[in-house]
Design a protein around this motif. Structure first.
Motif, PDB file in Angstrom:
ATOM      1  N   VAL A   1       0.862  -1.179   0.000  1.00  0.00           N
ATOM      2  CA  VAL A   1       0.000   0.000   0.000  1.00  0.00           C
ATOM      3  C   VAL A   1       0.899   1.228   0.000  1.00  0.00           C
ATOM      4  O   VAL A   1       2.052   1.163   0.428  1.00  0.00           O
ATOM      5  CB  VAL A   1      -0.944   0.022   1.227  1.00  0.00           C
ATOM      6  N   PRO A   2       0.380   2.356  -0.494  1.00  0.00           N
ATOM      7  CA  PRO A   2       1.196   3.569  -0.495  1.00  0.00           C
ATOM      8  C   PRO A   2       1.570   3.990   0.932  1.00  0.00           C
ATOM      9  O   PRO A   2       0.767   3.860   1.863  1.00  0.00           O
ATOM     10  CB  PRO A   2       0.285   4.616  -1.137  1.00  0.00           C
ATOM     11  N   ASN A   3       2.775   4.495   1.078  1.00  0.00           N
ATOM     12  CA  ASN A   3       3.239   5.043   2.347  1.00  0.00           C
ATOM     13  C   ASN A   3       2.558   6.389   2.559  1.00  0.00           C
ATOM     14  O   ASN A   3       2.745   7.305   1.758  1.00  0.00           O
ATOM     15  CB  ASN A   3       4.765   5.193   2.309  1.00  0.00           C
ATOM     16  N   GLY A   4       1.778   6.505   3.610  1.00  0.00           N
ATOM     17  CA  GLY A   4       1.080   7.752   3.900  1.00  0.00           C
ATOM     18  C   GLY A   4       1.968   8.845   4.450  1.00  0.00           C
ATOM     19  O   GLY A   4       1.520   9.971   4.654  1.00  0.00           O
ATOM     20  N   ASN A   5       3.240   8.523   4.700  1.00  0.00           N
ATOM     21  CA  ASN A   5       4.179   9.492   5.241  1.00  0.00           C
ATOM     22  C   ASN A   5       5.456   9.543   4.418  1.00  0.00           C
ATOM     23  O   ASN A   5       6.558   9.390   4.954  1.00  0.00           O
ATOM     24  CB  ASN A   5       4.510   9.139   6.698  1.00  0.00           C
ATOM     25  N   PRO A   6       5.334   9.753   3.100  1.00  0.00           N
ATOM     26  CA  PRO A   6       6.556   9.794   2.285  1.00  0.00           C
ATOM     27  C   PRO A   6       7.429  10.972   2.703  1.00  0.00           C
ATOM     28  O   PRO A   6       6.939  11.999   3.140  1.00  0.00           O
ATOM     29  CB  PRO A   6       6.020   9.983   0.857  1.00  0.00           C
ATOM     30  N   GLY A   7       8.729  10.750   2.628  1.00  0.00           N
ATOM     31  CA  GLY A   7       9.660  11.812   3.002  1.00  0.00           C
ATOM     32  C   GLY A   7       9.993  11.824   4.485  1.00  0.00           C
ATOM     33  O   GLY A   7      10.819  12.610   4.920  1.00  0.00           O
ATOM     34  N   THR A   8       9.343  10.961   5.262  1.00  0.00           N
ATOM     35  CA  THR A   8       9.628  10.843   6.691  1.00  0.00           C
ATOM     36  C   THR A   8      10.273   9.490   6.927  1.00  0.00           C
ATOM     37  O   THR A   8       9.709   8.461   6.570  1.00  0.00           O
ATOM     38  CB  THR A   8       8.329  10.951   7.520  1.00  0.00           C
ATOM     39  N   ASP A   9      11.453   9.491   7.516  1.00  0.00           N
ATOM     40  CA  ASP A   9      12.128   8.231   7.816  1.00  0.00           C
ATOM     41  C   ASP A   9      11.657   7.707   9.170  1.00  0.00           C
ATOM     42  O   ASP A   9      11.779   8.399  10.188  1.00  0.00           O
ATOM     43  CB  ASP A   9      13.647   8.418   7.835  1.00  0.00           C
ATOM     44  N   TYR A  10      11.094   6.518   9.164  1.00  0.00           N
ATOM     45  CA  TYR A  10      10.647   5.852  10.378  1.00  0.00           C
ATOM     46  C   TYR A  10      10.770   4.345  10.175  1.00  0.00           C
ATOM     47  O   TYR A  10      10.847   3.873   9.042  1.00  0.00           O
ATOM     48  CB  TYR A  10       9.208   6.241  10.742  1.00  0.00           C
ATOM     49  N   VAL A  11      10.811   3.609  11.272  1.00  0.00           N
ATOM     50  CA  VAL A  11      11.000   2.165  11.212  1.00  0.00           C
ATOM     51  C   VAL A  11       9.662   1.464  11.407  1.00  0.00           C
ATOM     52  O   VAL A  11       8.897   1.811  12.306  1.00  0.00           O
ATOM     53  CB  VAL A  11      11.990   1.690  12.297  1.00  0.00           C
ATOM     54  N   VAL A  12       9.411   0.485  10.562  1.00  0.00           N
ATOM     55  CA  VAL A  12       8.260  -0.403  10.710  1.00  0.00           C
ATOM     56  C   VAL A  12       8.811  -1.753  11.137  1.00  0.00           C
ATOM     57  O   VAL A  12       9.771  -2.258  10.541  1.00  0.00           O
ATOM     58  CB  VAL A  12       7.485  -0.556   9.378  1.00  0.00           C
ATOM     59  N   ARG A  13       8.216  -2.354  12.174  1.00  0.00           N
ATOM     60  CA  ARG A  13       8.672  -3.649  12.679  1.00  0.00           C
ATOM     61  C   ARG A  13       7.536  -4.652  12.632  1.00  0.00           C
ATOM     62  O   ARG A  13       6.429  -4.377  13.057  1.00  0.00           O
ATOM     63  CB  ARG A  13       9.169  -3.529  14.106  1.00  0.00           C
ATOM     64  N   PHE A  14       7.850  -5.837  12.115  1.00  0.00           N
ATOM     65  CA  PHE A  14       6.960  -6.993  12.182  1.00  0.00           C
ATOM     66  C   PHE A  14       7.681  -8.077  12.965  1.00  0.00           C
ATOM     67  O   PHE A  14       8.847  -8.356  12.716  1.00  0.00           O
ATOM     68  CB  PHE A  14       6.609  -7.518  10.786  1.00  0.00           C
ATOM     69  N   THR A  15       6.971  -8.691  13.890  1.00  0.00           N
ATOM     70  CA  THR A  15       7.524  -9.770  14.692  1.00  0.00           C
ATOM     71  C   THR A  15       6.661 -11.002  14.501  1.00  0.00           C
ATOM     72  O   THR A  15       5.443 -10.937  14.666  1.00  0.00           O
ATOM     73  CB  THR A  15       7.560  -9.378  16.188  1.00  0.00           C
ATOM     74  N   ALA A  16       7.292 -12.094  14.113  1.00  0.00           N
ATOM     75  CA  ALA A  16       6.593 -13.371  13.919  1.00  0.00           C
ATOM     76  C   ALA A  16       7.228 -14.389  14.870  1.00  0.00           C
ATOM     77  O   ALA A  16       8.168 -15.088  14.495  1.00  0.00           O
ATOM     78  CB  ALA A  16       6.696 -13.820  12.467  1.00  0.00           C
ATOM     79  N   PRO A  17       6.712 -14.485  16.109  1.00  0.00           N
ATOM     80  CA  PRO A  17       7.347 -15.358  17.092  1.00  0.00           C
ATOM     81  C   PRO A  17       7.040 -16.841  16.916  1.00  0.00           C
ATOM     82  O   PRO A  17       7.612 -17.659  17.623  1.00  0.00           O
ATOM     83  CB  PRO A  17       6.785 -14.840  18.422  1.00  0.00           C
TER      84      PRO A  17
END
Length: 154
Positions: free
Chosen positions: A30-46
């Motif tokens: 999906v499109p990034n709703g915050n382009p131009g902003t550097d941030y980290v997305v984390r997914f955890t699959a335990p």
């Protein structure tokens, strides 16, 4: 607040089947709703599961995926189903781990991505696999993945 366009997604809000193999699994973005902003997305699959390619016995891992989006985000249901498609797939730990990262790189073209795959012991030896796409952008907070070295993984 930006609205995310989900009109081209085929799985969200639908009952979907798990793909028989990771190669057949569909990853959606999906499109990034915050382009131009550097941030980290984390997914955890335990509770990640695959099969040993030699014995057919199940292998288990705690997988952590961090990425800094560029123009797109991975749609989380498609990621969950993609990871689930490994459940009946025979591959070595290293192959599963790096394949997951490369599929996400191909789909998203993120600014940066890393995977930590913390595999539970096979034959008494845990195998942990780490890969990243290069150096992360300066000034981005990258939290520790929070998975300790093997001590019963509890």
């Amino acid at each position: 607040m930006p609205q995310t366009d989900v009109s081209n997604l085929s799985m969200l809000g639908q009952q979907t089947e798990t793909a028989r193999t990771p190669e057949e699994a569909v990853l959606e973005k999906v499109p990034n709703g915050n382009p131009g902003t550097d941030y980290v997305v984390r997914f955890t699959a335990p509770e990640f599961t695959s099969l040993c390619p030699m014995t057919g016995q199940p292998d288990f891992a705690h997988i952590v995926i961090d990425y800094i989006p560029n123009s797109f985000l991975v749609e989380s249901k498609s990621l969950k189903l993609f990871l689930h498609s490994f459940r009946n797939h025979g591959a070595f730990h290293e192959d599963c781990s790096v394949y997951i990262a490369k599929r996400l790189i191909d789909l998203l073209e993120p600014k940066w991505l890393r995977i930590g795959a913390y595999w539970y012991p096979r034959g008494g030896i845990p195998i942990d696999v780490f890969w990243q796409s290069g150096e992360p952008p300066k000034g981005v907070w990258l939290p520790n993945q929070g998975v300790q070295g093997y001590r019963g993984r509890g």
